[in-house]
Design an enzyme around this catalytic site. Structure first.
Site, PDB file in Angstrom:
ATOM      1  N   SER A  62       0.828  -1.192   0.000  1.00  0.00           N
ATOM      2  CA  SER A  62       0.000   0.000   0.000  1.00  0.00           C
ATOM      3  C   SER A  62       0.872   1.255   0.000  1.00  0.00           C
ATOM      4  O   SER A  62       1.711   1.415  -0.878  1.00  0.00           O
ATOM      5  CB  SER A  62      -0.939  -0.063   1.211  1.00  0.00           C
ATOM      6  N   ASP A 118      -8.944  -3.955  -5.992  1.00  0.00           N
ATOM      7  CA  ASP A 118      -8.411  -3.368  -4.760  1.00  0.00           C
ATOM      8  C   ASP A 118      -9.125  -2.041  -4.510  1.00  0.00           C
ATOM      9  O   ASP A 118      -9.136  -1.163  -5.369  1.00  0.00           O
ATOM     10  CB  ASP A 118      -6.901  -3.139  -4.917  1.00  0.00           C
ATOM     11  N   HIS A 156      -7.504  -5.718  -0.531  1.00  0.00           N
ATOM     12  CA  HIS A 156      -6.372  -4.803  -0.601  1.00  0.00           C
ATOM     13  C   HIS A 156      -5.066  -5.563  -0.449  1.00  0.00           C
ATOM     14  O   HIS A 156      -4.843  -6.223   0.566  1.00  0.00           O
ATOM     15  CB  HIS A 156      -6.511  -3.751   0.494  1.00  0.00           C
TER      16      HIS A 156
END
Length: 531
Positions: free
Chosen positions: A240, A472, A500
């Protein structure tokens, strides 16, 4: 930018729920109104490129690079901790130091040790050390842990590394309940006042530090950590926001870049307004997947088998509107009721991982049919990292501090937000309004942005694996495509699925490709797809 590790991983391992949707919590932007994929790509090609730093270490930084960590046992058995120093201001190393907390778990063997593997779970604001000790140090594939010393450093301003603090627990309770879909001038003023109080609290806590918590500075800190560990090159897995941190490192130090995995990638070439609106669309994609699954279940409170996705969204919006007018009880000892803002955050939290969908259905059923908001409040609290005592981790404080420094604000006035509402609501009829207003907060930040959108090419770097998940919510798949297009040595690895990030989430195809790369240095074929 804000990115969060998966919800199911927290419930499975008790790892800290790490911030991942912070684009919506602390939006930041150069102010471009570009919202279409094609025009965004055109803008990206015109964006400046991050320049590599000189290979020679400046004399003023030599003492930092020559540090030797003094390890001590800490946390769970097998983990060690140390403290390293970095300059507060790289432009003026004489201005003082910042202390960086580092933790490791040494390679267990068998097999030849491959060096250190740094990990970062996202945020900005997520504790890498917390993630290492709760999950990665015991949950990463055994063959990886056997060959690498697993290492984490909390970035400056985060958790154990001189954390930024802004509000106390009761103040944060008030802040998280603030209405982020204002209906009139009075409610707008209340929201702006909340953003101002939050920013003023951060500025009062650490006025000097607040100017030096950028991603570029955190990436430079990682190079000091690399040197202190005795590694010639940095091996790294970032998820991320951690992909932005890792890509920034590669752009600054391409010749020192080893095996990098960037999972759930961000696009560094986009303005914050572009990032916000594209993330809004990403959450809409995730909600669509949830809605289709929900109506197939017998316990879906938002519709039955013949209910369309659009109607599911309308039903949820109607529920949010009811909460806006009349918050419902939660049984919370602090007296909090479930407001529209808390309920929205609870739903968003469950979008990170399809494994949380049953929990979300149960929470929505309790709230909509039994007037019990406890389940959605618990999801919201997990997102904000609020514990049972009412204390908050510094996740959201660090998140805003980094985001507001990395890019100029998305909006400079409530009028600009109102003007952008049609684009945001088109991106997500369910979440668009709240995401747009949440992107206003950096306008009131006490420190001006030092960063800007930049392409990252990292010419000369070893192969870098960029991983994207097609549905995502927090880091849309297009961002992985864009980052892989920018990085000169990238290999794009795609997971066709929900949730995610992809590594360690159940795909043998993804895990095998990444493990092979980490252990043998052989990257997957560019464009490889897994499901």
């Amino acid at each position: 930018m804000h990115t969060r590790r998966t919800l199911h991983r927290r419930t499975r391992t008790a790892a800290t729920l790490l911030a991942a949707a912070a684009l919506l919590v602390s939006g930041c932007s150069s102010g471009s109104t570009t919202s279409t994929t094609g025009s965004a790509k055109s803008a990206a090609k015109e964006t400046a490129t991050l320049a590599a730093l000189p290979r020679a270490t400046p004399a003023a930084l030599t003492p930092y690079y020559e540090q030797k960590p003094k390890w001590r046992d800490c946390g769970a058995p097998g983990f060690q901790c140390a403290t390293l120093k970095a300059p507060l201001d790289y432009a003026d190393p004489s201005a003082g130091d910042i202390r960086l907390a580092v933790s490791r778990k040494k390679a267990t063997g068998p097999g030849e040790r491959l060096g250190s593997l740094l990990i970062n779970p996202g945020g900005p604001g997520g504790s890498a050390i917390g993630y290492l000790q709760a999950y990665a140090g015991i949950g990463y594939p055994a063959e990886v842990r056997a060959r690498y010393d697993m290492v984490a450093v909390d970035p400056r301003g985060v958790a154990r590394s001189e954390p930024v603090e802004c509000l106390d627990g009761p103040e944060m309770d008030t802040y998280t309940q603030t209405d982020v879909t204002p209906d009139d001038a009075k409610e707008t003023d209340t929201l702006v006042a909340a953003y101002r109080r939050f920013a003023e609290g951060c500025g009062a806590d650490a006025p000097k530090l607040l100017r030096h918590v950028s991603t570029v500075e955190a990436a430079r800190d990682m190079d000091i950590v690399r040197a202190a560990l005795g590694d010639e090159k940095l091996n790294y897995v970032g998820a991320s926001y951690g992909t932005f941190l890792g890509a920034t490192y590669a752009g600054l130090f391409p010749d020192r870049t080893g095996r990098l995995v960037l999972d759930g990638a961000l696009d560094p070439s986009l303005s914050a307004r572009q990032l916000n609106i594209e993330q809004t669309a990403g959450f809409d994609t995730a909600f669509t997947a949830f809605a289709k699954d929900c109506v197939r279940q017998s316990d879906c409170p938002l519709g039955g088998r013949n209910t369309g996705v659009e109607q599911v969204g309308e039903n949820l919006k109607e529920f949010f509107a009811e909460l806006d007018a009349r918050p419902i009880p939660t049984g919370d000892t602090a007296g909090r009721r479930l407001t529209e803002s808390l309920a929205t955050t609870g739903v968003i939290a469950a979008m990170y991982d399809e494994g949380a969908w049953p929990r979300l259905r149960a929470a929505l059923t309790a709230a909509m049919k039994k007037n019990d908001g406890a389940g959605l409040l618990a999801l919201s609290d997990s997102y904000y990292e609020r514990d049972a005592k009412g204390d908050y981790a510094n996740l959201m404080f660090a998140n805003a501090a980094v985001n507001c420094l990395d890019l100029p604000p998305a909006f400079t006035s409530p009028d600009q937000v109102r003007g952008a509402l049609p684009d945001f609501e088109k991106a997500s009829p369910v979440f668009g309004e709240s995401f747009a207003w949440a992107a206003l907060n950096c306008e009131y930040w006490p420190v001006g942005a030092t960063g800007k959108p930049q392409r990252i090419e990292a010419k000369g770097a070893a192969p870098i694996v960029v991983v994207g998940t097609t549905r995502d919510p927090a880091t849309p798949y297009r961002w992985a495509e864009s980052l892989a297009d920018q990085l000169s040595s990238a290999r794009l690895l795609t997971y066709e699925g929900d949730g995610h990030t992809a590594y360690g989430r159940g795909s043998d195809c993804i895990d095998s490709a990444i493990n092979t790369y980490l252990l043998r240095g052989t990257p997957p074929t560019n464009g490889k797809r897994c499901s």
